[in-house]
Design a protein around this motif. Structure first.
Motif, mmCIF file in Angstrom:
data_model
loop_
_atom_site.group_PDB
_atom_site.id
_atom_site.type_symbol
_atom_site.label_atom_id
_atom_site.label_comp_id
_atom_site.label_asym_id
_atom_site.label_seq_id
_atom_site.Cartn_x
_atom_site.Cartn_y
_atom_site.Cartn_z
ATOM 1 N N MET A 25 36.990 96.009 -22.953
ATOM 2 C CA MET A 25 37.130 94.840 -23.832
ATOM 3 C C MET A 25 37.569 93.621 -23.018
ATOM 4 N N PRO A 26 37.224 92.406 -23.486
ATOM 5 C CA PRO A 26 37.610 91.201 -22.755
ATOM 6 C C PRO A 26 39.116 90.961 -22.806
ATOM 7 N N ASP A 27 39.611 90.184 -21.870
ATOM 8 C CA ASP A 27 41.013 89.785 -21.839
ATOM 9 C C ASP A 27 41.201 88.669 -22.863
ATOM 10 N N ILE A 28 41.699 89.012 -24.056
ATOM 11 C CA ILE A 28 41.742 88.016 -25.128
ATOM 12 C C ILE A 28 42.806 86.955 -24.874
ATOM 13 N N VAL A 29 43.817 87.274 -24.085
ATOM 14 C CA VAL A 29 44.816 86.259 -23.745
ATOM 15 C C VAL A 29 44.166 85.172 -22.896
ATOM 16 N N LYS A 30 43.421 85.589 -21.898
ATOM 17 C CA LYS A 30 42.736 84.640 -21.021
ATOM 18 C C LYS A 30 41.678 83.861 -21.795
ATOM 19 N N LEU A 31 40.986 84.541 -22.688
ATOM 20 C CA LEU A 31 39.977 83.858 -23.493
ATOM 21 C C LEU A 31 40.589 82.773 -24.369
ATOM 22 N N ARG A 32 41.725 83.086 -24.991
ATOM 23 C CA ARG A 32 42.330 82.078 -25.866
ATOM 24 C C ARG A 32 42.828 80.883 -25.065
ATOM 25 N N ASP A 33 43.373 81.132 -23.883
ATOM 26 C CA ASP A 33 43.779 80.014 -23.025
ATOM 27 C C ASP A 33 42.596 79.091 -22.756
ATOM 28 N N THR A 34 41.435 79.706 -22.494
ATOM 29 C CA THR A 34 40.238 78.921 -22.217
ATOM 30 C C THR A 34 39.800 78.144 -23.453
ATOM 31 N N ALA A 35 39.845 78.810 -24.620
ATOM 32 C CA ALA A 35 39.460 78.137 -25.863
ATOM 33 C C ALA A 35 40.399 76.971 -26.168
ATOM 34 N N ASP A 36 41.703 77.174 -25.965
ATOM 35 C CA ASP A 36 42.667 76.094 -26.182
ATOM 36 C C ASP A 36 42.349 74.910 -25.273
ATOM 37 N N TYR A 37 42.015 75.219 -24.043
ATOM 38 C CA TYR A 37 41.686 74.174 -23.078
ATOM 39 C C TYR A 37 40.457 73.382 -23.534
ATOM 40 N N LEU A 38 39.415 74.095 -23.952
ATOM 41 C CA LEU A 38 38.182 73.434 -24.379
ATOM 42 C C LEU A 38 38.413 72.586 -25.626
ATOM 43 N N LEU A 39 39.223 73.079 -26.544
ATOM 44 C CA LEU A 39 39.519 72.316 -27.754
ATOM 45 C C LEU A 39 40.272 71.036 -27.406
ATOM 46 N N ASN A 40 41.236 71.146 -26.495
ATOM 47 C CA ASN A 40 41.981 69.960 -26.069
ATOM 48 C C ASN A 40 41.098 68.971 -25.324
ATOM 49 N N GLU A 41 40.022 69.455 -24.736
ATOM 50 C CA GLU A 41 39.092 68.590 -24.017
ATOM 51 C C GLU A 41 38.004 68.020 -24.925
ATOM 52 N N TYR A 96 55.645 70.106 -18.140
ATOM 53 C CA TYR A 96 54.710 70.341 -17.034
ATOM 54 C C TYR A 96 54.316 71.814 -16.962
ATOM 55 N N LEU A 97 55.300 72.704 -17.012
ATOM 56 C CA LEU A 97 55.011 74.138 -16.915
ATOM 57 C C LEU A 97 54.173 74.609 -18.099
ATOM 58 N N GLU A 98 54.456 74.041 -19.270
ATOM 59 C CA GLU A 98 53.693 74.410 -20.463
ATOM 60 C C GLU A 98 52.226 74.025 -20.305
ATOM 61 N N LEU A 99 51.968 72.813 -19.819
ATOM 62 C CA LEU A 99 50.593 72.339 -19.690
ATOM 63 C C LEU A 99 49.871 72.992 -18.523
ATOM 64 N N ILE A 100 50.561 73.181 -17.414
ATOM 65 C CA ILE A 100 49.892 73.777 -16.257
ATOM 66 C C ILE A 100 49.508 75.216 -16.549
ATOM 67 N N SER A 101 50.290 75.867 -17.445
ATOM 68 C CA SER A 101 49.950 77.243 -17.829
ATOM 69 C C SER A 101 48.632 77.302 -18.584
ATOM 70 N N LEU A 102 48.275 76.180 -19.213
ATOM 71 C CA LEU A 102 47.038 76.119 -19.986
ATOM 72 C C LEU A 102 45.851 75.698 -19.142
ATOM 73 N N TYR A 103 46.088 74.777 -18.199
ATOM 74 C CA TYR A 103 44.975 74.155 -17.495
ATOM 75 C C TYR A 103 44.734 74.647 -16.075
ATOM 76 N N HIS A 104 45.662 75.380 -15.499
ATOM 77 C CA HIS A 104 45.474 75.721 -14.083
ATOM 78 C C HIS A 104 44.198 76.542 -13.883
ATOM 79 N N PRO A 105 43.431 76.244 -12.815
ATOM 80 C CA PRO A 105 42.147 76.935 -12.588
ATOM 81 C C PRO A 105 42.256 78.454 -12.520
#
Length: 336
Positions: free
Chosen positions: A1-17, A293-302
């Motif tokens: 199964m996919p890593d849903i934690v990582k997926l949600r981080d990506t979705a949050d990032y895309l929504l914010n963008e 900063y730590l909150e945002l970098i946790s969402l956006y870091h490559p």
């Protein structure tokens, strides 16, 4: 199964963008996988009950009530490597993400339709009212039942009519408003407006009886003051913000990282510019600057989008550079 934690981080990032269509596809994948895991667990225990307890209805009900949570919890661990509480968190925030996407995109609203969207809102408000209680799965499957065919999610069957869903949402609003998730009533009101559903009793009730609050912090846990303190502890433990401290060593000077000519700006203008990047408002402390900063970098870091498409990685890299530049300037300015 996919890593849903990582997926949600990506979705949050895309929504914010500003990419709700792309974000929605990921949120929907997460919620569908969770519904599927619940459906398989529930159908499995029901089949076991029929095969081994026969027609003894009372024993079957008692058996299901006793073991259903344990079976579902074991399924979560097996599928997602997450416990009951962690899956609750991913489900709740993914539903929240989907509701934001509906409000931002007319095509998504039209494709899913009123019945589906208000049912998802009721599921979310039920989870919030239940406050991570152990019976949250039982409560949401009363609203929607996942139909599984050949180990795939065929569909979600709404167990209630639109009329009953609206009535239950109305009943749930006081409970939701008493939590830090009260702002989702505003989200529902916005959906009813943009979808032209402003003549029914649901909209009228919300418009007359809800005190709307602005959502000031994304991805915060819900609850009363006491519940919020516990939820924040769970959130920090779950997200492990501290692991992102290592990213500070990747910082370079703000002029090099930002790609923006700051030479003509005053100190006040620079502070405003970098403060907006870090979502800082008003007077803030050193610890608040660092936490943001730590909150945002946790969402956006490559590192969070490693293995995904080049476009997403490029956006993540750009945002990370902006955050690092802003934080580096703040560190110098305030001697953090």
């Amino acid at each position: 199964m996919p890593d849903i934690v990582k997926l949600r981080d990506t979705a949050d990032y895309l929504l914010n963008e500003g990419k709700p269509e792309m974000a929605y596809e990921i949120y929907d994948t997460i919620t569908s996988d969770i519904w599927l895991s619940i459906g398989i667990a529930v159908s499995g225990i029901s089949e076991f009950s029929r095969n081994y307890l026969g027609n003894n209805f009372r024993n079957s009900i008692e058996f299901t009530n006793l073991y259903s949570e344990k079976v579902v919890s074991s399924t979560f661990i097996s599928w997602f490597s997450l416990d009951f509480e962690q899956v609750f968190i991913e489900m709740l925030f993914s539903l929240y993400g989907k509701l934001q996407c509906y409000n931002k995109n007319e095509t998504l609203r039209n494709d899913k339709g009123y019945s589906t969207i208000i049912a998802e809102y009721l599921v979310m408000s039920t989870m919030i009212s239940n406050n991570q209680g152990p019976n949250w799965v039982k409560k949401i499957t009363k609203i929607c039942m996942p139909i599984v065919q050949e180990s795939k999610l065929s569909r979600l069957r709404n167990n209630y009519t639109d009329h009953k869903i609206e009535a239950q949402i109305i009943d749930s609003i006081p409970n939701v408003l008493s939590t830090e998730w009260g702002f989702i009533s505003n989200l529902l009101k916005e959906y009813l407006i943009v979808s032209s559903n402003t003549t029914g009793r649901l909209y009228n009730f919300i418009a007359k009886n809800s005190s709307y609050r602005t959502h000031k912090k994304s991805n915060q846990r819900a609850g009363s003051d006491k519940q919020q303190q516990q939820s924040n502890t769970n959130y920090k433990k779950y997200e492990k913000y501290e692991k992102y401290e290592k990213y500070e060593r990747y910082e370079s000077s703000y002029s090099e990282s930002s790609g923006f000519d700051l030479s003509s700006l005053t100190e006040f203008e620079k502070e405003k510019y970098f403060g907006e990047i870090l979502n800082l408002k008003g007077k803030v402390t050193k610890s608040q600057i660092r936490h943001k900063y730590l909150e945002l970098i946790s969402l956006y870091h490559p590192d969070k989008v490693n293995g995904l498409g080049e476009e997403i990685k490029s956006l993540a890299n750009k945002k990370t550079q902006e955050l690092n530049a802003a934080y580096q300037w703040m560190k110098i300015k305030y001697e953090i």
